[in-house]
Structures are given as C-alpha cells and as structure tokens.
Scaffold this motif. Sequence first.
Motif, PDB file in Angstrom:
ATOM      1  N   ALA A 189       0.836  -1.203   0.000  1.00 35.51           N
ATOM      2  CA  ALA A 189       0.000   0.000   0.000  1.00 35.51           C
ATOM      3  C   ALA A 189       0.868   1.249   0.000  1.00 35.51           C
ATOM      4  O   ALA A 189       2.049   1.205   0.326  1.00 35.51           O
ATOM      5  N   MET A 190       0.279   2.368  -0.361  1.00 38.69           N
ATOM      6  CA  MET A 190       0.987   3.643  -0.349  1.00 38.69           C
ATOM      7  C   MET A 190       1.371   3.969   1.096  1.00 38.69           C
ATOM      8  O   MET A 190       0.533   3.902   1.996  1.00 38.69           O
ATOM      9  N   PRO A 191       2.633   4.303   1.362  1.00 38.79           N
ATOM     10  CA  PRO A 191       3.023   4.667   2.734  1.00 38.79           C
ATOM     11  C   PRO A 191       2.244   5.872   3.244  1.00 38.79           C
ATOM     12  O   PRO A 191       1.691   6.640   2.459  1.00 38.79           O
ATOM     13  N   TRP A 234      -4.829  -1.381  -8.175  1.00 33.08           N
ATOM     14  CA  TRP A 234      -4.255  -0.165  -8.764  1.00 33.08           C
ATOM     15  C   TRP A 234      -3.926   0.789  -7.614  1.00 33.08           C
ATOM     16  O   TRP A 234      -4.614   1.767  -7.372  1.00 33.08           O
ATOM     17  N   ARG A 235      -2.827   0.454  -6.909  1.00 33.01           N
ATOM     18  CA  ARG A 235      -2.455   1.244  -5.729  1.00 33.01           C
ATOM     19  C   ARG A 235      -1.500   2.344  -6.140  1.00 33.01           C
ATOM     20  O   ARG A 235      -0.320   2.302  -5.824  1.00 33.01           O
ATOM     21  N   GLU A 236      -2.047   3.317  -6.819  1.00 29.65           N
ATOM     22  CA  GLU A 236      -1.165   4.311  -7.428  1.00 29.65           C
ATOM     23  C   GLU A 236      -1.856   5.672  -7.460  1.00 29.65           C
ATOM     24  O   GLU A 236      -2.291   6.131  -8.524  1.00 29.65           O
ATOM     25  N   PRO A 237      -1.963   6.307  -6.275  1.00 29.69           N
ATOM     26  CA  PRO A 237      -2.658   7.593  -6.232  1.00 29.69           C
ATOM     27  C   PRO A 237      -1.828   8.751  -6.775  1.00 29.69           C
ATOM     28  O   PRO A 237      -2.349   9.849  -6.953  1.00 29.69           O
ATOM     29  N   ILE A 238      -0.531   8.519  -7.046  1.00 29.29           N
ATOM     30  CA  ILE A 238       0.333   9.642  -7.440  1.00 29.29           C
ATOM     31  C   ILE A 238       0.239   9.917  -8.938  1.00 29.29           C
ATOM     32  O   ILE A 238       0.420  11.043  -9.383  1.00 29.29           O
ATOM     33  N   GLY A 239      -0.017   8.864  -9.693  1.00 30.95           N
ATOM     34  CA  GLY A 239      -0.165   9.066 -11.134  1.00 30.95           C
ATOM     35  C   GLY A 239       1.149   9.107 -11.888  1.00 30.95           C
ATOM     36  O   GLY A 239       1.275   9.827 -12.881  1.00 30.95           O
ATOM     37  N   VAL A 240       2.147   8.371 -11.424  1.00 34.38           N
ATOM     38  CA  VAL A 240       3.456   8.404 -12.100  1.00 34.38           C
ATOM     39  C   VAL A 240       3.965   7.019 -12.492  1.00 34.38           C
ATOM     40  O   VAL A 240       5.067   6.889 -13.031  1.00 34.38           O
ATOM     41  N   ALA A 241       3.186   5.980 -12.234  1.00 31.72           N
ATOM     42  CA  ALA A 241       3.673   4.625 -12.504  1.00 31.72           C
ATOM     43  C   ALA A 241       3.880   4.395 -13.994  1.00 31.72           C
ATOM     44  O   ALA A 241       3.138   4.907 -14.831  1.00 31.72           O
ATOM     45  N   THR A 242       4.914   3.630 -14.288  1.00 28.95           N
ATOM     46  CA  THR A 242       5.140   3.215 -15.676  1.00 28.95           C
ATOM     47  C   THR A 242       4.858   1.727 -15.842  1.00 28.95           C
ATOM     48  O   THR A 242       4.608   1.260 -16.934  1.00 28.95           O
ATOM     49  N   HIS A 289     -12.422  12.595  -8.759  1.00 30.93           N
ATOM     50  CA  HIS A 289     -12.379  11.357  -9.542  1.00 30.93           C
ATOM     51  C   HIS A 289     -10.988  10.778  -9.695  1.00 30.93           C
ATOM     52  O   HIS A 289     -10.812   9.563  -9.683  1.00 30.93           O
ATOM     53  N   GLU A 290      -9.984  11.642  -9.829  1.00 31.59           N
ATOM     54  CA  GLU A 290      -8.630  11.136 -10.077  1.00 31.59           C
ATOM     55  C   GLU A 290      -8.033  10.463  -8.839  1.00 31.59           C
ATOM     56  O   GLU A 290      -7.004   9.801  -8.930  1.00 31.59           O
ATOM     57  N   LEU A 291      -8.693  10.634  -7.668  1.00 35.84           N
ATOM     58  CA  LEU A 291      -8.166  10.005  -6.455  1.00 35.84           C
ATOM     59  C   LEU A 291      -9.045   8.855  -5.974  1.00 35.84           C
ATOM     60  O   LEU A 291      -8.978   8.437  -4.830  1.00 35.84           O
ATOM     61  N   ARG A 292      -9.883   8.344  -6.865  1.00 36.62           N
ATOM     62  CA  ARG A 292     -10.767   7.251  -6.474  1.00 36.62           C
ATOM     63  C   ARG A 292     -10.240   5.905  -6.946  1.00 36.62           C
ATOM     64  O   ARG A 292      -9.794   5.780  -8.077  1.00 36.62           O
ATOM     65  N   GLU A 293     -10.296   4.940  -6.062  1.00 35.75           N
ATOM     66  CA  GLU A 293      -9.889   3.566  -6.361  1.00 35.75           C
ATOM     67  C   GLU A 293      -8.474   3.485  -6.944  1.00 35.75           C
ATOM     68  O   GLU A 293      -8.205   2.711  -7.852  1.00 35.75           O
ATOM     69  N   VAL A 294      -7.606   4.328  -6.384  1.00 31.76           N
ATOM     70  CA  VAL A 294      -6.193   4.261  -6.747  1.00 31.76           C
ATOM     71  C   VAL A 294      -5.344   4.174  -5.485  1.00 31.76           C
ATOM     72  O   VAL A 294      -4.158   4.493  -5.501  1.00 31.76           O
ATOM     73  N   GLY A 295      -5.986   3.782  -4.371  1.00 32.28           N
ATOM     74  CA  GLY A 295      -5.218   3.636  -3.134  1.00 32.28           C
ATOM     75  C   GLY A 295      -4.991   4.934  -2.391  1.00 32.28           C
ATOM     76  O   GLY A 295      -4.152   4.994  -1.499  1.00 32.28           O
ATOM     77  N   ALA A 296      -5.731   5.983  -2.745  1.00 32.63           N
ATOM     78  CA  ALA A 296      -5.603   7.241  -2.001  1.00 32.63           C
ATOM     79  C   ALA A 296      -6.259   7.065  -0.625  1.00 32.63           C
ATOM     80  O   ALA A 296      -7.169   6.265  -0.466  1.00 32.63           O
ATOM     81  N   PRO A 297      -5.768   7.825   0.370  1.00 39.21           N
ATOM     82  CA  PRO A 297      -6.299   7.630   1.720  1.00 39.21           C
ATOM     83  C   PRO A 297      -7.750   8.082   1.879  1.00 39.21           C
ATOM     84  O   PRO A 297      -8.220   8.932   1.126  1.00 39.21           O
ATOM     85  N   GLN A 298      -8.417   7.510   2.895  1.00 41.74           N
ATOM     86  CA  GLN A 298      -9.795   7.873   3.254  1.00 41.74           C
ATOM     87  C   GLN A 298     -10.714   7.896   2.053  1.00 41.74           C
ATOM     88  O   GLN A 298     -11.488   8.828   1.865  1.00 41.74           O
TER      89      GLN A 298
END
Lengths: 587, 587
Positions: free
Chosen positions: A297-299, A325-333, B110-119
């Motif tokens: 998970a994202m730290p 899709w554990r990638e909230p930052i939007g930089v994964a390649t 929307h860009e922070l949904r189901e991507v492992g973002a907190p809360q």
Amino acid sequence: MNNKQKDLTLYNAHFIDGLVKAGVESAVISPGSRSTPMALLLAEHPDIKVYVQIDERSAAFFALGLAKASGKPTALLCTSGTAAANYLPAVAEAKNARIPLIVLTSDRPHELREVGAPQSIDQNRLYGTHAKWFAEMALPDAEEHMLRYVRITAAKAVYIAKQSPAGPVHLNFPFREPLLPQYDGLFERLEIEDLPAIHLSEGMRMLPKQEIEVLAAIFKEKEKGLIVCGEQQSEGFEKAVVELAEKLGYPILADPLSGLRSGEAHSHLIIDSYDAFLRNEKIKQEASFDIVLRFGAMPVSKALTQFIGRHDAIVHCVVDSGGGWREPIGVATHMLAADESAFCQALSARLNEQRDRSSWLENWMHINQAAKTIMQSVGEHAELDEGKLFYEVLQRLPDHSALFVGNSMPIRDLDSFFFTDERRIRLLANRGANGIDGLVSSALGAAAVTSPLYLIVGDLSLFHDLNGLLAAKLNGINITVIVINNNGGGIFSYLPQAGEQKHFELLFGTPADLDFSHAAKLYGGDYERVTDLASLDNSMAKAAKGDGLLIIEAITDRAKNVVAHRELWEKVSQEMNKLTAGEGFWK
Amino acid sequence: MNNKQKDLTLYNAHFIDGLVKAGVESAVISPGSRSTPMALLLAEHPDIKVYVQIDERSAAFFALGLAKASGKPTALLCTSGTAAANYLPAVAEAKNARIPLIVLTSDRPHELREVGAPQSIDQNRLYGTHAKWFAEMALPDAEEHMLRYVRITAAKAVYIAKQSPAGPVHLNFPFREPLLPQYDGLFERLEIEDLPAIHLSEGMRMLPKQEIEVLAAIFKEKEKGLIVCGEQQSEGFEKAVVELAEKLGYPILADPLSGLRSGEAHSHLIIDSYDAFLRNEKIKQEASFDIVLRFGAMPVSKALTQFIGRHDAIVHCVVDSGGGWREPIGVATHMLAADESAFCQALSARLNEQRDRSSWLENWMHINQAAKTIMQSVGEHAELDEGKLFYEVLQRLPDHSALFVGNSMPIRDLDSFFFTDERRIRLLANRGANGIDGLVSSALGAAAVTSPLYLIVGDLSLFHDLNGLLAAKLNGINITVIVINNNGGGIFSYLPQAGEQKHFELLFGTPADLDFSHAAKLYGGDYERVTDLASLDNSMAKAAKGDGLLIIEAITDRAKNVVAHRELWEKVSQEMNKLTAGEGFWK
C-alpha cells in the motif's frame, strides 16, 4: 426433531462445519432473535471459537482485527434489520485493507420482506461494491443435495474471501420461525470428523521469466533507485526485499506497517526517517532518481508521496500480488500483478553481482542517520508532549508484542518515532480507508489472537469506538489502551483549516472534554493517568501484567503539539541544508 | 478570491442557500477535512442551525430524530471514507420510517478514487436501495449555469426527500484541494434574501368519488368492524378518524404511536388495552369481525397482528398516503394509496347517519375497560418492577412533553401501560426497522426541537448508542434518559430461546454489567438511581428542571419481569373468560 427443525438444524450445522473445514476458526456474534439457529450452532461447534459483542459496528471491526492479526477468515453473525447495516464501515475497511471476512446476516423469509414486517430492511447486496461476493441463501432444507449445496457455499465463501486481494463476502440467510435448532451434542452425532472437506488453494502470481529479464536489464543500468515498501502480506517478503535491495544498492524507504522496521528484517538499507528529511525543499529538489520500485500500500508519509510525485522516474514499478491499482500519485510506468516475495527473488536471481556501494546509497543512509538522530532527540524534551510520549512508549514495548495504532495523528507519530529496531514488534493499523472508527474493536480482535497488545489512539478515535471496550470484558481479552487526549481533532491543527479562527473549534477542534477514567470504570477496566516518565514507567509495568483492560491516558495540548513537531522538522531541515550544501552532494 | 476558491465558495454557498430556500433549517455535521467547504458555509449561513456530533452513526440518528420531531428535512454532512458508511443504519431506518434526510457526503475527486488514495471508499450509491435518490454531484464550478444547477439540485433533493413516502436522499460531492472557501460575511454579500427560490408542493392523494361510494356502501352493511391505527403522519388524522369511527360505530384499536391515545383525540371509542386482552384464546376465537380498516404502520402488538391474521374479513382495507405495502399479515383485500385524513373525511361524508351504538362496540369498550383496570393495577405492585416503573414514569410526565421510547421491551411496555390520556404527550419511537441502535441520538435530535423530552430505553440500547450522549453536551440540549437496566437482552426471556439453558446467557442474555453513573460522568450529565417511588419522584422533579443531560437508572430483573408481565396478562385473560362466558357475548 420434526421436519422443520431438522431442516433448520442440519442446514445450519453443515454450513458451519463447511466454514470450519475451510479454515474458519472464529466467529463474532451479536445477540438477536432471527440469527438464533446459526448462533446456537456456532456456539456448539467444537472447533470454532465464539466471541460476543453487542454493538454490531464494533463486532465487525473486532472480526476485522482478529482476521488481520491471525491471517485467517473470520465469521460475523447478526440479526436482521439495521443490525446488518452497522457492519458497513468495517466491511468497507475490510475491502480496502484486504481482510477476509465471512459476513453472515440473518433475514426474514421472503414473504415477510418489504411488507412492513418488523426489523426488516432490504438486505440484498446491502454492502454494495464493498463486498467481494454476495449470495442470497436458500431457505433451510435438509435434503441431501441441499446439505451439499450449503457445505459447498461455505467453502466457496472462504475461497473467495481469501483469494488475493482478500476481502469480505456476504451471505444473507432467510430463516422462518420457529428458530430453535436441536443443537445439543449435534456435532458429535454428525461425526463431523468424517464429513467431507474441499481442499482450497491459490497459486502465486509470477511474472514470466522474459519479463523479469527485461526488468533486470533496466535495473542493472540504473544506480539511482529507490525501493518503497508499504503494508503488504506476502510471506517472506522482508528477507526477499532486503536481499534485492542489497544487490541493487538501493535504499528501502519502509513504512512502519511494511514490517521492515523491526525484527529480523533489520538492515542498514532501511530508511526510517524519510518523512522528516523529505520535508526539506533542497532534498526534494535535488535527490532525483531514475527508478522506483514500490511494494504494498501507499506509505502514510505525505512528504514521501509528494517527493515521489515530483520526479518522473524513467521506470516506476508498482508490484502488487492483489493486482490492485495502488497508485494515487499518477506516475507509474509499470503495474505488475505479481507476488511481492516471488518477484524480489526472481529479480535478485537475475542480478548476478551485487552493485558496489554507491554514493547514492551512502547519501540516503547518511541523511537518514542525521535526521533520525534529531528525531530521537524528542526524548530529551522536558515536557511529555505527544512526540516524546510516543517515543517513550515505543521504547518501553516488550519484545514480541503487538502495537495497534490509530489513524489521524498516531499513525503519523508512529512513522516519525518508530525507528528500526531488533525487537519483534508487530505494527498494525486500519489503513484501508484510514477511518477513525472501529479502532478499539479492531485492536481487541487482534488482541484475541496476539498478546500482549497495545493500542495507541487519540481521544476522538477512542470516543468513536468506546463501545468496543465492552468486548474486553465479555470475552476476557487483555489489552492496554494508551489514549493521547488532546481534547479534539489534533490533525486539523496541521492542515490549512487551522488558519480559520471562525468556526474552527466548532467544526474541526471539536473539544469533547472527555475524562476516560469514567470509561474505564464503565467497562470494568483499570486506569492510569500519565504525566511524566515515572508515571509512564509505572503504567507500562502495570500493562506488562496483562490483566484485562487497562486505559493509560495522557493529556496533551493540540497547539503545543504542532509547534513541537514543526520544531523537530525544522531542525532536521536545517541539518539537511548543512549536509547537502554545495553542488557535489547528490553527484 | 482566486478562481478555484471562487468555484468552491459560490458553488457550495448556492447549494446551501438552495437547501434553506427549500425548507432545510438544520444540519448535523461531523468533523472532517474533505467536507470543509460545505461545513464552513453551513456554519456561516444565517438561516441554518448547525449541530455537531463526532460519531457519524450517532450524527445520522440525531438528524433522523430532529427531522422526525420537526417534520422538516434535515441535512447531514460528513467527510469521505468509512465516515459515510456509518450513516447506513440511520439511512435504512429513515427509509422505512419515512423521514426526510438530506445526506451530503464529501468525496475525493475522480482522479483520487480507487487508486489507493487515503480515506477513500466507493461512495457511489453507498446506501443502495435505502436512499430514495442518489446523485453524484459535479465538481465545484462558479459558472452561472452551474450555480443554477446546484441550487436546483438542492431544491430537487428536498422535493424528493419530502414527497410521500418521505425518505433519505444522498448527494455525493467531489472536492479537490485546496478546500478552504472564503466564507466570512459571504451570505450578506450574496444578498441571499433576493436569490431565487423554487416553490415546492405536493398534492394529496384522494380516491375517486365513485370508489368512496362503493366502499361506503360496503361499510354501511357491516356492523362488526374494526379500525386499526398505527404510526402515521397525516395532518388532522386524529380528529378525522374519530369522526369516522363514531359514524361507523367501530372501535379504534390505537397503537401508542398513532397519536390517538393522548391529547385532543381522546375518545371513548379508542381501545388501548387490546394487546392484553387479545392474548385471550376465547376472544381471539370468538370476536370475529367482517371488516377491518387499517391506517399507518403495523401496530407493535403481536397479539393484535395474530388476531387480525386469524380471521379472514370480507373486507380488509389498508389506507396509506405513502402507497406503501404495509401488510405483513397477508389478509388485505383493498390496498388504498390515499391520504388518511382525506379518506376518513370523504368516507364520513358518504355515511349519512351515525350507526346506533351496537353491542359489538359496547363489547369492545367493556372488555377494554376491564383489561385496562387490571393492567393499571401494576401500580399496586409492591416492587418497582419494569411494568410498574413504566406506569409510574408515564404518570409523572408533564403535559406537552415528548416521550421517546426504545425498541425491544420499552415500546411494548408503552403499549401495555400508556392508556388514553388528556395530557398532550407526544410519543416517538424508531419503528422503521425497530433497531436497538441510534435511540439516544434520535431522542436527542428530537429534543433539539421539542422540549421537555424523556427517553426510556433498556441497558443494551443505551449501551449501543452511548456515544449519542455527547451531542447533549456539544449542542447544549436538555434530555432525561430513563434506563431500565435489567443487565441484558430482556426480550429474549419472552421468546422460545428462553427455554435454552445452554448458551442462553452467552448469546441472548448477554449481561454487560454496566453501571451508567459512569456514563453520566463521562458525558458531563447528572445521574439518579431509582429504587422506589420516592426516589422516582425526586428524579422526575430534577428532570422537570431540564438542565442538560440527566440519566435516571433503575435496576430490574429479567426473570422476575417476565413473571410479573405474565401474571398481569393471565389475570386479564381470566377476567376475559369470565366476562365473555356463555354463548351470548359476541352475538
């Protein structure tokens, strides 16, 4: 036994035995009438341990904590109506945190649904997308093919719940009155040891060799790499990732929940103070990297997230055995659905030689040590502020203990003040949705299977799940609850909202003026107030005896707390400026 | 104000003003970060009263109680994640109980949904079929047509929530950081008094004249009729139904929540002790009727339900302005979606003359009086058992007060011991799904708009929503909580489960050993222990002063309680046997 009772009894008995054969060892039950047949048979089955909690919201979080700590699917049972609705917060957390829960709700039979009958709500797909699987069960029936169906469904529920990514499943059982099964001695008569079981197994996700080779070639070329580890559950991961990091010569930025900061994994490559030094602008700008390898998970550290998001690495791999899709930052390649340990081993095997220790790695270790030294100086604070309290409590945790931490401030303080340590301390938290709800119950559920267990929470979190404390008494569980009481929502003092004078205390500060000594009395627990190191020593000594519920309360100050934290970070930042002065540092 | 802040500020401000213009006067807020723009603007709007409760589950029940007692739609606001999931129990209750709630959840963009973002959990249709309407809102935008959209959506939400049957609606708002609006003095600058409002109105459902005529002809023919009234919300119903009953010469079996047992409706036709005498087998068999006319929800009395279900009446009408299928018995012949008051008036108008008083009606009044006299003898019990306690508390309620009762035993004791009374006492309960959850909060929400308010609950219900008590302190609300503490689930002693020795206390009795004096201390309330009539008098005198939270605790005994109730019912039954002896009684 008349036919109806036979249907009720055998159908439920075979379902429960099916759960047990599939690996369910515990069930958390809330009292109710509609759930009677299942409840009595759960209590009767010799191989299932029953826990009771009256509040269903707390019950569900208890089951979640138990499943989290034991790694085993846990059953939950409640009556019909809003009782079942109370499970939703824990079900949502379980879905995000990948915890296998077998949620069993009892329901009115079809003829009593949506006709104004009491205690009846629409329970069909009650948890929506938050349950991995929903099934409306058949009415109790003792025909042989129906007993086979219900045993199979039990196995299937466990199979689905456990499969990566694990999560909650929901079975809704219609029961028609009368609700009493004939349970006494039933499982002996059924000779359950001879009843069939279905073997359940799940393969590990492994990337094709060719793909590993391509990746290995890329990694070999890149010296400036980072390994980032969040919470994960892959077996043997700690050892595998340290081996890989050694070969690559990359630092491992390890979230406290990664399991890498304590116990056997202990390695000089582990960076544990990044949250402090990555707040430094100069480092954020200059420590640019070519490659990132992320696991789990994202730290929790926002400084880390921002740092990673700032630089577009040539390669940014996210490895997740659950394929999320554990990638909230939007930089994964690269999004790699693969078992974390197996991935590390496979990649290590393709990297023949260990990279010589580079200045890149030396720099990370160097600044980490410098930052850590400053962060550890929190122990020299005159006042027992939140940082010092956290640090001192951590110092006093026994080897082989478990620590459950609340969300909001505690998880962040854990990140700040839990440094690599040879003690095997299991760190747990609810980071699926990061709620401040259900923490007491989650910790108690964990404490039912791992002991000693300490919970550190803020006053609002303790308040939110105060009902959870009842489970300590009802089920004879030992737990030490350390509450950092800053009289309200401490985290808001760190956010832009803190600048708003008008409405701040009403909407964000929300001082509740709670003295938890009364809560201890209400729930039959012991209570200690901590004001200095001597009283902390006393309290922790009492905790070590592990006798039921102990609440240790420390009163802190929200405003002072922000100042103290910011002073520490500022010291770290100044030290970083000094250390990285000149242009040569990151070369 | 930069553009982003302008979007955030104006969009939320117009939404809130739209709610206010549509009739929302109150909002219940739980602290959180994502909900910041909406929270600050709610606090700032001059025409909306803001209440705060930290626990979202309690907050939602608080809003429900407030909407129930005020009859006005109430807004609810929370942050993202499991916070929103905590609303489900109250949302389900509101759907079943027809309470208009405007549920506002804030969400990640929307860009922070189901991507492992907190809360972050999937909040789309989070309440499933339990919300009347769900809308995913647009991102904040201050374009004129978007401000119009958001004002219209506010009006639409209220319009849908209030329409019969009323219920909860859910709007999910994505907010992107930064989250601070520019709120101070905003509504003055917007000159909200000049902003447009949409007039919202709903017509009453009236049956066609011809149908009323056909029904009137049937009713004229039938002498042996029953009118049954449950909880309903039609204006002027009490007067209209009494007039109709007088014309028809039918008794009115009035559930305590019908509003008919107290105040102005007061009529000799009102039967209030049917739950006691309909347990008598002879009456159940012999008092056969030709016609039933039902209004509102199904009454709480199981004896009544069974009695009605036993006889197939030629005509069994269920009248419901909400058009719901409130018919769990399965005997209705006419389902009439029509306003209850208008229906009574229209039918009365078609019945030219009043029927002469029949022996049918006399019999009902006669046995009711006899049963009531015995039930009232509970006041002569030496011990302050649950029945006597209930009876004595009811005697001491001031005129124009409100009484909120818990589910499980209290609502049944209310049915047994609240007799027709000239005092205007408003009786409230959560009978949508009859849960034992959220009762403290529902009562406190009601107490925010109607005073004095008394809550009677059992110990498990008080425990379940103990967190609710915080709202008394946070919002300065007066409430008297009378807890009948029989140390566990008293209702199970009345059910077949009571016969099971093994596992009974573990699964059903669930004694929690709670002393609520500690709860009073925790939440800054006063506490009184009641052991006899003198201490009850003292406590009720203290309650009359209405100063914040007062908990009055009475310790009772589950086992004795069943015996005492059964003795009363047995006495009633024997009296009924005597009264109806011979074959002539029901002729």
